[in-house]
Design a protein around this motif. Structure first.
Motif, PDB file in Angstrom:
ATOM      1  N   PHE A  26       0.807  -1.227   0.000  1.00  0.00           N
ATOM      2  CA  PHE A  26       0.000   0.000   0.000  1.00  0.00           C
ATOM      3  C   PHE A  26       0.835   1.271   0.000  1.00  0.00           C
ATOM      4  O   PHE A  26       0.286   2.367   0.077  1.00  0.00           O
ATOM      5  CB  PHE A  26      -0.980  -0.018   1.181  1.00  0.00           C
ATOM      6  CG  PHE A  26      -1.925  -1.178   1.121  1.00  0.00           C
ATOM      7  CD1 PHE A  26      -2.820  -1.308   0.069  1.00  0.00           C
ATOM      8  CD2 PHE A  26      -1.898  -2.177   2.081  1.00  0.00           C
ATOM      9  CE1 PHE A  26      -3.675  -2.388  -0.016  1.00  0.00           C
ATOM     10  CE2 PHE A  26      -2.748  -3.265   2.010  1.00  0.00           C
ATOM     11  CZ  PHE A  26      -3.638  -3.374   0.955  1.00  0.00           C
ATOM     12  N   ARG A  27       2.171   1.091  -0.079  1.00  0.00           N
ATOM     13  CA  ARG A  27       3.094   2.233  -0.104  1.00  0.00           C
ATOM     14  C   ARG A  27       2.815   3.169   1.062  1.00  0.00           C
ATOM     15  O   ARG A  27       2.720   4.381   0.913  1.00  0.00           O
ATOM     16  CB  ARG A  27       3.033   2.928  -1.453  1.00  0.00           C
ATOM     17  CG  ARG A  27       3.492   1.998  -2.562  1.00  0.00           C
ATOM     18  CD  ARG A  27       3.473   2.609  -3.926  1.00  0.00           C
ATOM     19  NE  ARG A  27       4.035   1.648  -4.866  1.00  0.00           N
ATOM     20  CZ  ARG A  27       3.802   1.652  -6.150  1.00  0.00           C
ATOM     21  NH1 ARG A  27       3.022   2.568  -6.681  1.00  0.00           N
ATOM     22  NH2 ARG A  27       4.351   0.749  -6.934  1.00  0.00           N
ATOM     23  N   GLY A  28       2.653   2.541   2.218  1.00  0.00           N
ATOM     24  CA  GLY A  28       2.337   3.268   3.441  1.00  0.00           C
ATOM     25  C   GLY A  28       3.520   3.328   4.375  1.00  0.00           C
ATOM     26  O   GLY A  28       4.673   3.136   3.970  1.00  0.00           O
ATOM     27  N   LYS A  29       3.207   3.574   5.638  1.00  0.00           N
ATOM     28  CA  LYS A  29       4.242   3.683   6.662  1.00  0.00           C
ATOM     29  C   LYS A  29       3.711   3.078   7.958  1.00  0.00           C
ATOM     30  O   LYS A  29       2.617   3.418   8.405  1.00  0.00           O
ATOM     31  CB  LYS A  29       4.619   5.139   6.888  1.00  0.00           C
ATOM     32  CG  LYS A  29       5.699   5.332   7.938  1.00  0.00           C
ATOM     33  CD  LYS A  29       6.154   6.770   7.972  1.00  0.00           C
ATOM     34  CE  LYS A  29       7.140   7.044   9.072  1.00  0.00           C
ATOM     35  NZ  LYS A  29       8.347   6.292   9.063  1.00  0.00           N
ATOM     36  N   ILE A  30       4.498   2.179   8.539  1.00  0.00           N
ATOM     37  CA  ILE A  30       4.157   1.644   9.851  1.00  0.00           C
ATOM     38  C   ILE A  30       4.443   2.735  10.869  1.00  0.00           C
ATOM     39  O   ILE A  30       5.574   3.201  10.988  1.00  0.00           O
ATOM     40  CB  ILE A  30       4.946   0.361  10.164  1.00  0.00           C
ATOM     41  CG1 ILE A  30       4.517  -0.755   9.206  1.00  0.00           C
ATOM     42  CG2 ILE A  30       4.746  -0.055  11.624  1.00  0.00           C
ATOM     43  CD1 ILE A  30       5.352  -2.021   9.295  1.00  0.00           C
ATOM     44  N   LEU A  31       3.402   3.176  11.562  1.00  0.00           N
ATOM     45  CA  LEU A  31       3.537   4.246  12.549  1.00  0.00           C
ATOM     46  C   LEU A  31       3.880   3.704  13.928  1.00  0.00           C
ATOM     47  O   LEU A  31       4.471   4.414  14.745  1.00  0.00           O
ATOM     48  CB  LEU A  31       2.235   5.053  12.634  1.00  0.00           C
ATOM     49  CG  LEU A  31       1.749   5.677  11.335  1.00  0.00           C
ATOM     50  CD1 LEU A  31       0.393   6.347  11.544  1.00  0.00           C
ATOM     51  CD2 LEU A  31       2.768   6.669  10.796  1.00  0.00           C
ATOM     52  N   MET A  32       3.476   2.449  14.187  1.00  0.00           N
ATOM     53  CA  MET A  32       3.713   1.868  15.497  1.00  0.00           C
ATOM     54  C   MET A  32       3.714   0.354  15.379  1.00  0.00           C
ATOM     55  O   MET A  32       2.904  -0.216  14.649  1.00  0.00           O
ATOM     56  CB  MET A  32       2.621   2.287  16.471  1.00  0.00           C
ATOM     57  CG  MET A  32       2.739   1.673  17.832  1.00  0.00           C
ATOM     58  SD  MET A  32       1.279   2.080  18.808  1.00  0.00           S
ATOM     59  CE  MET A  32       1.893   1.659  20.416  1.00  0.00           C
ATOM     60  N   MET A  33       4.646  -0.272  16.089  1.00  0.00           N
ATOM     61  CA  MET A  33       4.645  -1.726  16.204  1.00  0.00           C
ATOM     62  C   MET A  33       5.206  -2.054  17.582  1.00  0.00           C
ATOM     63  O   MET A  33       6.393  -1.916  17.824  1.00  0.00           O
ATOM     64  CB  MET A  33       5.458  -2.393  15.105  1.00  0.00           C
ATOM     65  CG  MET A  33       5.216  -3.888  15.081  1.00  0.00           C
ATOM     66  SD  MET A  33       5.819  -4.724  13.599  1.00  0.00           S
ATOM     67  CE  MET A  33       4.738  -4.097  12.332  1.00  0.00           C
ATOM     68  N   MET A  34       4.312  -2.424  18.483  1.00  0.00           N
ATOM     69  CA  MET A  34       4.694  -2.696  19.869  1.00  0.00           C
ATOM     70  C   MET A  34       4.582  -4.179  20.150  1.00  0.00           C
ATOM     71  O   MET A  34       3.568  -4.805  19.868  1.00  0.00           O
ATOM     72  CB  MET A  34       3.777  -1.925  20.826  1.00  0.00           C
ATOM     73  CG  MET A  34       4.076  -2.173  22.291  1.00  0.00           C
ATOM     74  SD  MET A  34       2.944  -1.291  23.392  1.00  0.00           S
ATOM     75  CE  MET A  34       3.649   0.341  23.293  1.00  0.00           C
ATOM     76  N   ARG A  35       5.626  -4.727  20.710  1.00  0.00           N
ATOM     77  CA  ARG A  35       5.647  -6.139  21.102  1.00  0.00           C
ATOM     78  C   ARG A  35       5.150  -6.283  22.538  1.00  0.00           C
ATOM     79  O   ARG A  35       5.168  -5.335  23.312  1.00  0.00           O
ATOM     80  CB  ARG A  35       7.066  -6.690  21.015  1.00  0.00           C
ATOM     81  CG  ARG A  35       7.637  -6.616  19.632  1.00  0.00           C
ATOM     82  CD  ARG A  35       9.071  -7.166  19.595  1.00  0.00           C
ATOM     83  NE  ARG A  35       9.653  -6.904  18.303  1.00  0.00           N
ATOM     84  CZ  ARG A  35       9.315  -7.511  17.174  1.00  0.00           C
ATOM     85  NH1 ARG A  35       8.392  -8.435  17.200  1.00  0.00           N
ATOM     86  NH2 ARG A  35       9.878  -7.210  16.034  1.00  0.00           N
TER      87      ARG A  35
END
Length: 141
Positions: A26-35
């Motif tokens: 989607f040519r987007g951006k991951i804004l957050m990825m919390m484990r």
């Protein structure tokens, strides 16, 4: 008053891989990825080696829209049923590109093609088990 609806996807240990794929598609951006391991010790989030690397919350922005998801707690993910994530685009070539990339390793339910309502429309379940509809509507006269 409702201000927005956001699709929230659930995975069984594949959230990070899926969201990195969606970021490209989607040519987007991951804004957050919390484990799970990122949560404070007193938060009530289970802290054990089995769940440490599972994604507790991910948020992706593409085209001003959000897609969110996580790995289901306690390996409790179930197969998605009764919905599709619908993606609208404004150019047929973009619909075809997105559909092709979502289809890699997935199952095509309806090949992308022109329909009476769309320049391009197709349905696919991607390799992560998420059902998608890709739609590029016809311009109204």
């Amino acid at each position: 008053m409702v201000t927005d609806f956001v699709t929230y996807l659930s995975f069984d240990g594949k959230c990070e891989e899926a969201f990195k794929h969606y970021e490209k598609v989607f040519r987007g951006k991951i804004l957050m990825m919390m484990r799970h391991s990122d949560a404070p010790k007193d938060s009530g989030v289970p802290q054990n080696p089995e769940t440490a690397n599972r994604i507790m919350h991910a948020r992706l922005e593409a085209g001003g829209r959000l897609l969110m998801g996580s790995d289901a707690p306690n390996r409790g993910s179930s197969k998605p049923q009764g919905f599709c994530v619908s993606v609208g685009v404004d150019k047929p070539a973009e619909a075809e590109r997105i559909f092709k990339e979502l289809s890699e390793g997935g199952t095509v339910m309806m090949p992308i093609a022109e329909t009476f309502w769309a320049q391009r429309f197709g349905m696919v379940t991607d390799r992560f088990g998420t059902p998608w509809m890709v739609n590029c509507e016809k311009q109204s006269a």
